[in-house]
Design a protein around this motif. Structure first.
Motif, short mmCIF file in Angstrom:
data_model
loop_
_atom_site.label_atom_id
_atom_site.label_comp_id
_atom_site.label_asym_id
_atom_site.label_seq_id
_atom_site.Cartn_x
_atom_site.Cartn_y
_atom_site.Cartn_z
N ASP A 160 0.83 -1.21 0.00
CA ASP A 160 0.00 0.00 0.00
C ASP A 160 0.86 1.25 0.00
N PHE A 208 -1.89 -1.79 7.13
CA PHE A 208 -1.47 -1.59 5.74
C PHE A 208 -0.09 -2.20 5.56
N THR A 237 2.22 0.51 -5.60
CA THR A 237 1.95 1.21 -4.35
C THR A 237 0.89 2.30 -4.57
N ARG A 238 0.11 2.56 -3.54
CA ARG A 238 -0.96 3.55 -3.63
C ARG A 238 -0.50 4.90 -3.09
N LEU A 329 -4.74 6.81 3.48
CA LEU A 329 -5.20 5.56 2.88
C LEU A 329 -6.70 5.37 3.10
N TRP A 334 -8.42 2.71 0.86
CA TRP A 334 -7.38 1.71 0.64
C TRP A 334 -6.94 1.00 1.91
N ARG A 336 -6.69 -1.52 4.88
CA ARG A 336 -7.12 -2.91 4.99
C ARG A 336 -7.69 -3.18 6.37
#
Length: 339
Positions: A160, A208, A237-238, A329, A334, A336
């Protein structure tokens, strides 16, 4: 040893040959043909395995063959199908044909599979050739020979957050403080030789994945240093965490470093240039770093870039950074759920 790119040869299983046979039993005149078909060959599959994080196993063995089909036999007994060969690779592996460049599959989820080399079919036994005018055929097919091919495997880490910056900026220390990852850290200058993944828990319900992406220097996009080798890992990757070194003894300007790294990202991929970034000014515990820190604060304010001033060595500012990353995130959907 971390291996993220390699070429291997795969070949499906050959088909078994058909059989020429006739029924020969007492009290059964004109028994006729009873040759069985050959078995089909097995196929070569790739499967994403979350327990793996490197392609190292394929460094020591480069040729892989699925099982061949067995030959047919008399009494209408067909040959057995050859065993499939399942090659397990890390999640995030891209499988492509080395010669044509065709992408066969992107194994981005655990358990994802791609067929790399199908097995060939077996030959027909003589029982298949019997007709009203040819009641005793003495012909059968040979099994087909499967084709082999060279494949190119390329691993792109699934993370991430990617941590980028010049060597010795403190990226590995930062990752080790935020997660349970254990990259090599020492009190002398060196650059990490392999990406390191770690899971960061924000709280009991959220987490993450963070990756230390080493080796970026000026000219990395053209292959200088280790940067080009590892730039591919930034593609998935974000969010990028850009670490700047506040230590004046390095002799480098952190703002110049910032521009150099971003220029390398732009030259490698236009999409990377637009990836969200958080700027992290590291080594704030050094008294001589105050002037550099002030310049970075002014720079980020003008660019409207989020900035966190930390000391990865002492832990100062890490809590604020952790929650800042989590907020970015989460705001994009994004983050988790912690397992």
């Amino acid at each position: 040893m971390f291996v993220d790119e390699i070429d291997i040869f795969v070949k499906g299983g050959d088909g078994g040959a058909g059989c020429v046979s006739f029924r020969r039993e007492k009290y059964v005149p004109r028994g006729g043909p009873n040759g069985g078909d050959g078995g089909a060959g097995g196929s070569v599959w790739f499967e994403a395995d979350p327990a793996l994080n490197t392609l190292l196993d394929y460094h020591y063995k480069r040729h892989y063959h699925a099982g061949r089909g067995t030959h047919g036999k008399g009494a209408d007994r067909h040959g057995a199908t050859g065993d499939d060969l399942v090659l397990r690779v890390p999640v995030g592996t891209i499988v492509g044909d080395r010669e044509s460049g065709e992408i066969l599959g992107d194994l981005a989820t655990p358990g994802a599979r791609v067929l790399a080399a199908p097995g060939e079919r077996g030959g027909r036994g003589n029982a298949r050739f019997a007709t009203s005018t040819n009641r005793a055929p003495r012909q059968a097919d040979l099994g087909r020979v499967a084709e082999g091919r060279w494949l190119h495997l390329e691993l792109k880490l699934l993370a991430d957050v990617g941590v980028v910056g010049f060597p010795n900026a403190g990226k590995s220390t930062l990752v080790s403080r935020l997660s349970a990852a254990k990259p090599k850290i020492a009190d002398y200058p060196f650059t990490t030789l392999a990406p390191t993944l770690g899971i960061v828990r924000v709280d009991a319900e959220r987490s993450f994945v963070i990756a230390d992406l080493p080796g970026l220097i000026q000219g990395a996009a053209e292959g200088k240093g280790l940067g080009h080798q590892f730039l591919r890992h930034t593609e998935r990757t974000r969010l990028l965490v850009h670490v700047l070194d506040l230590d004046p003894q390095t002799g480098r300007d952190p703002l110049e470093d910032f521009e150099i790294i971003n220029d390398e990202l732009r030259r490698y991929s236009a999409e990377l240039a637009g990836r969200p970034q958080i700027v992290v000014a590291n080594k704030a515990d050094i008294p001589e770093a105050r002037e550099r820190c002030r310049r970075i604060e002014e720079f980020c304010a003008r660019r409207r870039l989020p900035l966190f001033v930390i000391s990865a060595a002492t832990g100062s500012g890490l809590s604020e950074l952790l929650h800042g990353i989590a907020a970015r995130l989460e705001g994009s959907g994004w983050l988790r759920a912690a397992s």
